[in-house]
Design a protein around this motif. Sequence first.
Motif, PDB file in Angstrom:
ATOM      1  N   ALA A 195      40.023  36.662  44.384  1.00 51.76           N
ATOM      2  CA  ALA A 195      41.473  37.703  45.531  1.00 51.76           C
ATOM      3  C   ALA A 195      42.355  37.773  44.039  1.00 51.76           C
ATOM      4  CB  ALA A 195      41.904  36.006  45.803  1.00 51.76           C
ATOM      5  N   VAL A 196      42.388  39.428  44.573  1.00 53.20           N
ATOM      6  CA  VAL A 196      43.391  39.546  43.499  1.00 53.20           C
ATOM      7  C   VAL A 196      45.297  38.842  44.108  1.00 53.20           C
ATOM      8  CG1 VAL A 196      45.058  41.594  42.137  1.00 53.20           C
ATOM      9  CG2 VAL A 196      42.115  42.016  42.878  1.00 53.20           C
ATOM     10  N   CYS A 197      45.816  38.012  43.380  1.00 59.68           N
ATOM     11  CA  CYS A 197      46.795  37.619  43.700  1.00 59.68           C
ATOM     12  C   CYS A 197      48.879  37.861  43.303  1.00 59.68           C
ATOM     13  CB  CYS A 197      46.671  35.997  43.592  1.00 59.68           C
ATOM     14  SG  CYS A 197      45.254  35.269  43.948  1.00 59.68           S
ATOM     15  N   ASP A 198      49.361  38.007  44.164  1.00 57.21           N
ATOM     16  CA  ASP A 198      50.820  37.992  43.534  1.00 57.21           C
ATOM     17  C   ASP A 198      52.024  37.410  43.831  1.00 57.21           C
ATOM     18  OD1 ASP A 198      51.535  38.006  46.224  1.00 57.21           O
ATOM     19  OD2 ASP A 198      52.233  40.710  46.671  1.00 57.21           O
ATOM     20  N   GLY A 199      51.139  36.135  43.727  1.00 60.10           N
ATOM     21  CA  GLY A 199      52.264  34.721  43.827  1.00 60.10           C
ATOM     22  C   GLY A 199      52.292  34.144  44.888  1.00 60.10           C
ATOM     23  N   GLU A 200      52.511  35.625  46.353  1.00 60.52           N
ATOM     24  CA  GLU A 200      52.373  35.066  47.721  1.00 60.52           C
ATOM     25  C   GLU A 200      51.262  35.450  48.433  1.00 60.52           C
ATOM     26  OE1 GLU A 200      54.386  33.025  48.292  1.00 60.52           O
ATOM     27  OE2 GLU A 200      55.429  32.418  46.955  1.00 60.52           O
ATOM     28  N   THR A 201      50.543  36.336  47.967  1.00 62.88           N
ATOM     29  CA  THR A 201      50.669  37.449  48.247  1.00 62.88           C
ATOM     30  C   THR A 201      49.450  38.015  47.913  1.00 62.88           C
ATOM     31  OG1 THR A 201      51.566  38.452  50.060  1.00 62.88           O
ATOM     32  CG2 THR A 201      50.138  39.641  50.525  1.00 62.88           C
ATOM     33  N   LYS A 263      49.590  34.349  39.820  1.00 64.45           N
ATOM     34  CA  LYS A 263      49.280  36.266  40.021  1.00 64.45           C
ATOM     35  C   LYS A 263      47.941  36.398  39.017  1.00 64.45           C
ATOM     36  CE  LYS A 263      53.681  37.425  40.567  1.00 64.45           C
ATOM     37  NZ  LYS A 263      55.257  39.251  39.642  1.00 64.45           N
ATOM     38  N   GLY A 264      47.260  37.310  39.595  1.00 65.88           N
ATOM     39  CA  GLY A 264      46.379  37.654  38.623  1.00 65.88           C
ATOM     40  C   GLY A 264      45.077  37.765  40.079  1.00 65.88           C
ATOM     41  N   VAL A 265      44.382  37.051  39.402  1.00 68.88           N
ATOM     42  CA  VAL A 265      42.798  37.003  39.838  1.00 68.88           C
ATOM     43  C   VAL A 265      42.275  35.824  39.986  1.00 68.88           C
ATOM     44  CG1 VAL A 265      39.935  37.751  39.414  1.00 68.88           C
ATOM     45  CG2 VAL A 265      41.767  38.774  39.355  1.00 68.88           C
ATOM     46  N   LEU A 266      42.158  34.914  41.578  1.00 70.62           N
ATOM     47  CA  LEU A 266      41.327  33.512  41.563  1.00 70.62           C
ATOM     48  C   LEU A 266      40.630  34.037  41.715  1.00 70.62           C
ATOM     49  CD1 LEU A 266      42.684  30.384  42.046  1.00 70.62           C
ATOM     50  CD2 LEU A 266      42.981  31.719  44.079  1.00 70.62           C
ATOM     51  N   ILE A 305      46.395  48.814  42.172  1.00 75.26           N
ATOM     52  CA  ILE A 305      46.495  47.106  42.539  1.00 75.26           C
ATOM     53  C   ILE A 305      47.200  46.231  41.636  1.00 75.26           C
ATOM     54  CG2 ILE A 305      43.979  44.914  43.277  1.00 75.26           C
ATOM     55  CD1 ILE A 305      42.802  47.478  44.121  1.00 75.26           C
ATOM     56  N   LEU A 306      46.822  46.790  40.059  1.00 72.54           N
ATOM     57  CA  LEU A 306      47.223  45.489  39.210  1.00 72.54           C
ATOM     58  C   LEU A 306      48.041  46.006  39.454  1.00 72.54           C
ATOM     59  CD1 LEU A 306      44.250  46.640  35.989  1.00 72.54           C
ATOM     60  CD2 LEU A 306      44.123  45.142  37.353  1.00 72.54           C
ATOM     61  N   LEU A 307      48.710  46.741  39.381  1.00 72.28           N
ATOM     62  CA  LEU A 307      50.455  46.938  39.070  1.00 72.28           C
ATOM     63  C   LEU A 307      50.756  45.962  40.986  1.00 72.28           C
ATOM     64  CD1 LEU A 307      50.984  50.364  38.471  1.00 72.28           C
ATOM     65  CD2 LEU A 307      51.350  49.151  36.878  1.00 72.28           C
ATOM     66  N   ALA A 308      50.349  46.645  41.781  1.00 73.47           N
ATOM     67  CA  ALA A 308      51.110  45.928  42.675  1.00 73.47           C
ATOM     68  C   ALA A 308      51.014  44.031  42.367  1.00 73.47           C
ATOM     69  CB  ALA A 308      50.670  45.762  44.271  1.00 73.47           C
ATOM     70  N   SER A 309      49.754  43.587  41.617  1.00 71.04           N
ATOM     71  CA  SER A 309      49.811  42.462  41.290  1.00 71.04           C
ATOM     72  C   SER A 309      51.103  42.034  40.559  1.00 71.04           C
ATOM     73  CB  SER A 309      49.006  42.038  40.670  1.00 71.04           C
ATOM     74  OG  SER A 309      48.356  40.659  40.468  1.00 71.04           O
ATOM     75  N   THR A 310      51.292  42.051  39.649  1.00 72.51           N
ATOM     76  CA  THR A 310      52.463  41.945  38.784  1.00 72.51           C
ATOM     77  C   THR A 310      53.493  42.126  39.779  1.00 72.51           C
ATOM     78  OG1 THR A 310      52.829  44.430  38.129  1.00 72.51           O
ATOM     79  CG2 THR A 310      51.132  43.532  36.663  1.00 72.51           C
ATOM     80  N   ARG A 311      53.528  43.208  39.958  1.00 71.63           N
ATOM     81  CA  ARG A 311      54.885  43.693  40.899  1.00 71.63           C
ATOM     82  C   ARG A 311      55.481  43.058  42.087  1.00 71.63           C
ATOM     83  NH1 ARG A 311      54.459  50.252  39.917  1.00 71.63           N
ATOM     84  NH2 ARG A 311      54.996  50.356  38.252  1.00 71.63           N
ATOM     85  N   GLU A 313      54.138  43.494  45.141  1.00 67.42           N
ATOM     86  CA  GLU A 313      54.116  43.684  45.914  1.00 67.42           C
ATOM     87  C   GLU A 313      52.216  44.023  46.933  1.00 67.42           C
ATOM     88  OE1 GLU A 313      55.701  48.335  44.501  1.00 67.42           O
ATOM     89  OE2 GLU A 313      58.115  47.190  44.409  1.00 67.42           O
ATOM     90  N   LEU A 314      51.300  43.326  47.157  1.00 69.52           N
ATOM     91  CA  LEU A 314      50.452  43.230  47.289  1.00 69.52           C
ATOM     92  C   LEU A 314      50.139  43.834  48.964  1.00 69.52           C
ATOM     93  CD1 LEU A 314      48.263  41.171  45.320  1.00 69.52           C
ATOM     94  CD2 LEU A 314      47.441  43.478  45.432  1.00 69.52           C
ATOM     95  N   GLY A 315      51.451  43.404  49.811  1.00 66.97           N
ATOM     96  CA  GLY A 315      51.470  42.618  50.958  1.00 66.97           C
ATOM     97  C   GLY A 315      51.257  44.668  51.241  1.00 66.97           C
ATOM     98  N   LYS A 316      52.599  45.119  50.476  1.00 67.48           N
ATOM     99  CA  LYS A 316      52.772  46.767  50.231  1.00 67.48           C
ATOM    100  C   LYS A 316      51.558  47.862  50.527  1.00 67.48           C
ATOM    101  CE  LYS A 316      57.445  46.290  48.910  1.00 67.48           C
ATOM    102  NZ  LYS A 316      58.549  46.293  48.316  1.00 67.48           N
ATOM    103  N   LEU A 317      50.284  47.581  50.378  1.00 70.64           N
ATOM    104  CA  LEU A 317      49.305  48.258  49.464  1.00 70.64           C
ATOM    105  C   LEU A 317      48.160  48.097  50.423  1.00 70.64           C
ATOM    106  CD1 LEU A 317      48.598  49.858  47.322  1.00 70.64           C
ATOM    107  CD2 LEU A 317      47.356  47.763  46.464  1.00 70.64           C
ATOM    108  N   SER A 318      47.230  48.668  51.054  1.00 70.94           N
ATOM    109  CA  SER A 318      45.974  49.030  51.870  1.00 70.94           C
ATOM    110  C   SER A 318      44.655  49.069  51.111  1.00 70.94           C
ATOM    111  CB  SER A 318      46.314  49.889  52.853  1.00 70.94           C
ATOM    112  OG  SER A 318      45.642  49.789  53.358  1.00 70.94           O
TER     113      SER A 318
END
Length: 421
Positions: A195-201, A263-266, A305-311, A313-318
């Motif tokens: 799972a690629v994660c951003d802290g919440e998503t 954040k990152g890869v779980l 994907i990498l940038l959305a994780s750090t920011r 913003e994964l919830g905004k990415l399809s």
Amino acid sequence: MKILIIGNGAREYSIGLSLKQDQRINKLYFYPGNGGTHLLGENVQVSSYDELIYVAKELNISLVVIGPEAPLVEGVGDLFEEAGFSVFGPSAKAAILEGSKAFMKEFAKRHKLPTARFIQTTLQQEAMSFIAKIGYPVVIKADGLCAGKGVIIAQDQQDAEVALQGMLKDGQFGKAGECVVVEEFLDGFELSVFAVCDGETHILLPAVQDHKRLLSGNVGPNTGGMGAYAPTPLATKEIIQKIQERIVKPTLKGMSDEGRGFKGVLFCGIMVVDNEPYLLEFNVRFGDPECEVLLPLLKTPLLDILLASTRGELGKLSVEFLDSYCLAVILASKNYPYTNSPNAIIHISKDYMQTLQSHFCFAGVERQGEELLATGGRVIACVSVGETLKEAQLGAYKLCQMATFEGMQFRDDIGLLALMR
């Protein structure tokens, strides 16, 4: 945009190869890299992470991607973030999920994640008393990082006593073995779920099946991985949903609640028993060779994907994936995984042509003039994408014939169990 990738294995080569296709990226840098990563970018030669941060500032690096577990657990990502860099990878507080197996098991217990019964202890007698209650075989793990070597499956009392003696009293794994986790043995089939994660998503990637044993037929000692394929048909929609709802989501919430936002890869190591998933372990980065078979399946650019994780913003990415399969076969050195192997010149066929669908990912190699040398361990991952798993398998084994070096060994049955279903 300039990107720095920390690590020196096939995983980091795979990340670099995927990013290199993106026109938004001006240049890739690797630290320390290997003899093959110079084909994708530039290897940075420094003697410390403080020096690397200085160089990264001079180079105007936009994103730091940390591949291996050791620098994550040691807090290298925190150092770069404190210096003002965007970092893909968890903080040291979050990386403890891999850095301490005792923490991971206690976390699973606190948050009611399905996992094997266990005890963590520093006392051999306490461990043996617990084993007497659950029976054999039993799994004994050193608490800390041991480069994949700190897990022993004891078949009987003698095996258990030898393993515990080596870890707790003889210092076999140093500080990493001063505490052990002893857990019941689960009999089923394993899955690697990322799972690629951003802290919440989070975004769930296709499930992977790794092949840990050295030899064909799934025998011999455990290794870092002799091959993998994705997606695996063993991971049904029902199983994946259970993993997501019972393990991934409560883990992210639990880590956030405990002030360890992830954040990152779980990386969830899963054992499926009677269609029920149990958590074996967490890793906090892409697996190797799992990374090599996941990234070629991405339709969505890896950079997004990498940038959305750090920011956050994964919830905004399809995120979209190819309707394909990818399989990798590892070419390993002569004495792997027992002892070091002598350097050997790698001969690559003139017919070899690197594409995203068919390529080598270099790992244990050094550059000597215009030649590449196999320097030990896992040397090359032969990666192929196909419309079917069989097509991907045939492509990977075709690649295996395009690189040779003295003492080269590989399994001839990667993906076979799935193909026989």
